[in-house]
Design a protein around this motif. Structure first.
Motif, PDB file in Angstrom:
ATOM      1  N   ALA A  11      42.433   4.976  -5.555  1.00  0.00           N
ATOM      2  CA  ALA A  11      41.240   4.136  -5.404  1.00  0.00           C
ATOM      3  C   ALA A  11      41.360   3.240  -4.172  1.00  0.00           C
ATOM      4  O   ALA A  11      40.389   3.074  -3.429  1.00  0.00           O
ATOM      5  CB  ALA A  11      41.029   3.291  -6.654  1.00  0.00           C
ATOM      6  N   ARG A  50      34.624   6.045  -8.349  1.00  0.00           N
ATOM      7  CA  ARG A  50      33.880   4.902  -8.892  1.00  0.00           C
ATOM      8  C   ARG A  50      34.696   3.617  -8.805  1.00  0.00           C
ATOM      9  O   ARG A  50      34.156   2.544  -8.541  1.00  0.00           O
ATOM     10  CB  ARG A  50      33.488   5.178 -10.343  1.00  0.00           C
ATOM     11  CG  ARG A  50      32.264   6.076 -10.471  1.00  0.00           C
ATOM     12  CD  ARG A  50      32.031   6.472 -11.918  1.00  0.00           C
ATOM     13  NE  ARG A  50      31.741   5.333 -12.766  1.00  0.00           N
ATOM     14  CZ  ARG A  50      30.520   4.854 -12.964  1.00  0.00           C
ATOM     15  NH1 ARG A  50      29.494   5.397 -12.352  1.00  0.00           N
ATOM     16  NH2 ARG A  50      30.323   3.819 -13.743  1.00  0.00           N
ATOM     17  N   GLU A  51      36.011   3.729  -9.001  1.00  0.00           N
ATOM     18  CA  GLU A  51      36.849   2.537  -8.858  1.00  0.00           C
ATOM     19  C   GLU A  51      36.759   2.008  -7.429  1.00  0.00           C
ATOM     20  O   GLU A  51      36.630   0.801  -7.197  1.00  0.00           O
ATOM     21  CB  GLU A  51      38.306   2.871  -9.220  1.00  0.00           C
ATOM     22  CG  GLU A  51      38.518   3.134 -10.698  1.00  0.00           C
ATOM     23  CD  GLU A  51      39.982   3.404 -11.051  1.00  0.00           C
ATOM     24  OE1 GLU A  51      40.864   2.927 -10.318  1.00  0.00           O
ATOM     25  OE2 GLU A  51      40.234   4.098 -12.056  1.00  0.00           O
ATOM     26  N   ARG A  54      33.444   0.254  -6.801  1.00  0.00           N
ATOM     27  CA  ARG A  54      33.396  -1.110  -7.339  1.00  0.00           C
ATOM     28  C   ARG A  54      33.990  -2.098  -6.342  1.00  0.00           C
ATOM     29  O   ARG A  54      33.450  -3.168  -6.097  1.00  0.00           O
ATOM     30  CB  ARG A  54      34.179  -1.198  -8.639  1.00  0.00           C
ATOM     31  CG  ARG A  54      33.511  -0.523  -9.778  1.00  0.00           C
ATOM     32  CD  ARG A  54      33.101  -1.512 -10.865  1.00  0.00           C
ATOM     33  NE  ARG A  54      32.456  -0.752 -11.940  1.00  0.00           N
ATOM     34  CZ  ARG A  54      31.174  -0.762 -12.162  1.00  0.00           C
ATOM     35  NH1 ARG A  54      30.378  -1.509 -11.442  1.00  0.00           N
ATOM     36  NH2 ARG A  54      30.658  -0.040 -13.127  1.00  0.00           N
ATOM     37  N   LEU A  55      35.122  -1.720  -5.786  1.00  0.00           N
ATOM     38  CA  LEU A  55      35.771  -2.601  -4.821  1.00  0.00           C
ATOM     39  C   LEU A  55      34.838  -2.876  -3.645  1.00  0.00           C
ATOM     40  O   LEU A  55      34.591  -4.033  -3.280  1.00  0.00           O
ATOM     41  CB  LEU A  55      37.032  -1.928  -4.281  1.00  0.00           C
ATOM     42  CG  LEU A  55      38.427  -2.201  -4.861  1.00  0.00           C
ATOM     43  CD1 LEU A  55      38.461  -3.532  -5.590  1.00  0.00           C
ATOM     44  CD2 LEU A  55      38.880  -1.099  -5.787  1.00  0.00           C
ATOM     45  N   LYS A  58      31.919  -5.032  -4.385  1.00  0.00           N
ATOM     46  CA  LYS A  58      32.289  -6.452  -4.464  1.00  0.00           C
ATOM     47  C   LYS A  58      32.463  -7.039  -3.072  1.00  0.00           C
ATOM     48  O   LYS A  58      32.201  -8.214  -2.851  1.00  0.00           O
ATOM     49  CB  LYS A  58      33.569  -6.616  -5.269  1.00  0.00           C
ATOM     50  CG  LYS A  58      33.835  -8.066  -5.658  1.00  0.00           C
ATOM     51  CD  LYS A  58      34.964  -8.201  -6.644  1.00  0.00           C
ATOM     52  CE  LYS A  58      35.075  -9.610  -7.167  1.00  0.00           C
ATOM     53  NZ  LYS A  58      34.225  -9.862  -8.335  1.00  0.00           N
ATOM     54  N   GLU A  59      32.883  -6.195  -2.125  1.00  0.00           N
ATOM     55  CA  GLU A  59      33.048  -6.668  -0.750  1.00  0.00           C
ATOM     56  C   GLU A  59      31.715  -6.801  -0.024  1.00  0.00           C
ATOM     57  O   GLU A  59      31.652  -7.348   1.073  1.00  0.00           O
ATOM     58  CB  GLU A  59      33.950  -5.700   0.037  1.00  0.00           C
ATOM     59  CG  GLU A  59      35.392  -5.734  -0.401  1.00  0.00           C
ATOM     60  CD  GLU A  59      36.249  -4.730   0.360  1.00  0.00           C
ATOM     61  OE1 GLU A  59      35.876  -4.372   1.498  1.00  0.00           O
ATOM     62  OE2 GLU A  59      37.272  -4.303  -0.179  1.00  0.00           O
TER      63      GLU A  59
END
Lengths: 220, 220
Positions: A11, A50-51, A54-55, A58-59
């Motif tokens: 990820a 998908r992981e 998400r990161l 968020k960025e």
DNA sequence: TTTGTCAAGATCGTTGAACAATATTTCAAC
DNA sequence: GTTGAAATATTGTTCAACGATCTTGACAAA
């Protein structure tokens, strides 16, 4: 076969790779990034992808719409202005409390010289890159790991905006000399003046970028 | 059955729930958080849980060790000091450029009054909570969504540290009057003095927390 | 032509199971 | 009690499945 070391979790590696695709303009703002298509293209499972999404969401580099998928964020004037508010606070604050002999000062000086060298060779890509390094070094004056990490994210978002603009000469070249002045002020132990100068720099830079943005928005 | 609205994606809901468990002290710093155990306890799949873990790891609340699992972050003196460097830069910077009639000023004033009310009722939990709201309002003076989000993460990390300390009276009570002074200065259009006062506040607060930390470290 | 409805198809959201890779524990042998 | 190796447990990653939601396109009504 091609099993490189790559000790990072998948990820994280994905996030890094996709981030660089975004910054390099390989992925266009607004473009849809399908889970199925990308997981196939990058040879990873949908879950791992998908992981990573998400990161990056968020960025702020990707945008997530429920049941519709993820899209490359399209920078807006509002987001540019927000980013410059952050930069003014952090960069000027870091400069104002800077110490002449802080290691980051050397990094700032080096970035300026590198930028000049690239300018002499008409390598505007290199100039832009050196410019980013200069400002990262400024933030590093604050000696805060969290601030550095936060600024790295902000800078990536900004680069996403640059991608929309092109013409790095006009965007970065005029500021090399201002950077030089700022380092020189710090080297001479005049942090308050350096902070003031940085404030002017950022005001000017913001204006240039917003102006360029206007044109792009008109064109579209 | 109990199908509430809960429109959030599972990973986001999980992140929120686990975050509150961390802040409330339900999960102890250093404690291991097993994927299998937690996914069963919270009735979600391991995959969804891993997405939430990634988020919280990026926020600094959880720590990830390869092939060993995730652990609740244990705040260190270094991290506390880093967080206070951030706070000094952001909060003082936000105050220094604050405008008397900014909406956030009302929120600051309200937080101070709420804190006083809780103090009169010996509700130290409430005092601490109001104190957090005060500082969030200070950051909000900067009018930056990104800064607000960043500060929220920092604040959560700090609360993780508070959990280790207990004794919220000693931690928060002495600062209510300083907060009052700071709002008053802003209300009277003296931002520079407010920023200076905040700097003193933060220096003092940092010292109190580090002192409390020493004791805890000795005890362990 | 325009508009509205509805079914078909595509994609996301989430789950469960599976297996390889890596830690940890157990326990026998010295 | 140390060492080493087998047994066990946990994470890392993938895959397949299925309901939920969005999009598309056909088709009928106005």
């Amino acid at each position: 076969m091609v099993e490189m070391a790559e000790s990072l979790p998948v990820a994280d590696r994905l996030a890094r790779d996709i981030r660089s695709m975004l910054i390099s303009g390989e992925l266009q703002p607004g473009q849809r990034v399908s889970e199925a298509a990308f997981s196939e293209r990058l040879n990873v499972s949908r879950n791992s992808l998908r992981e990573a999404f998400r990161l990056l969401t968020k960025e702020g580099l990707l945008q997530h719409e429920a049941n519709r998928g993820v899209f490359v964020s399209v920078p807006s004037m509002a987001s540019i202005m927000d980013i410059y508010r952050v930069r003014r606070l952090i960069e000027c604050g870091a400069l104002a409390q800077a110490w002449r002999l802080h290691p980051a000062v050397k990094a700032m000086r080096q970035a300026v010289e590198t930028a000049k060298a690239h300018r002499d060779r008409n390598d505007w890509q290199g100039v832009g890159s050196a410019n980013m390094m200069f400002h990262a070094a400024v933030v590093d004056l604050s000696d805060s790991a969290r601030l550095n990490a936060f600024y790295a994210g902000i800078a990536a978002e900004l680069r996403l905006g640059f991608g929309l603009l092109g013409d790095p000469e006009h965007l970065h070249a005029p500021f090399i000399d201002m950077n030089d002045e700022i380092v020189t002020l710090i080297e001479n132990d005049r942090p308050a003046e350096a902070a003031g100068r940085m404030n002017e720099y950022l005001t000017l830079s913001e204006r240039v970028i917003l102006k360029a943005f206007e044109k792009v928005s008109d064109g579209a």
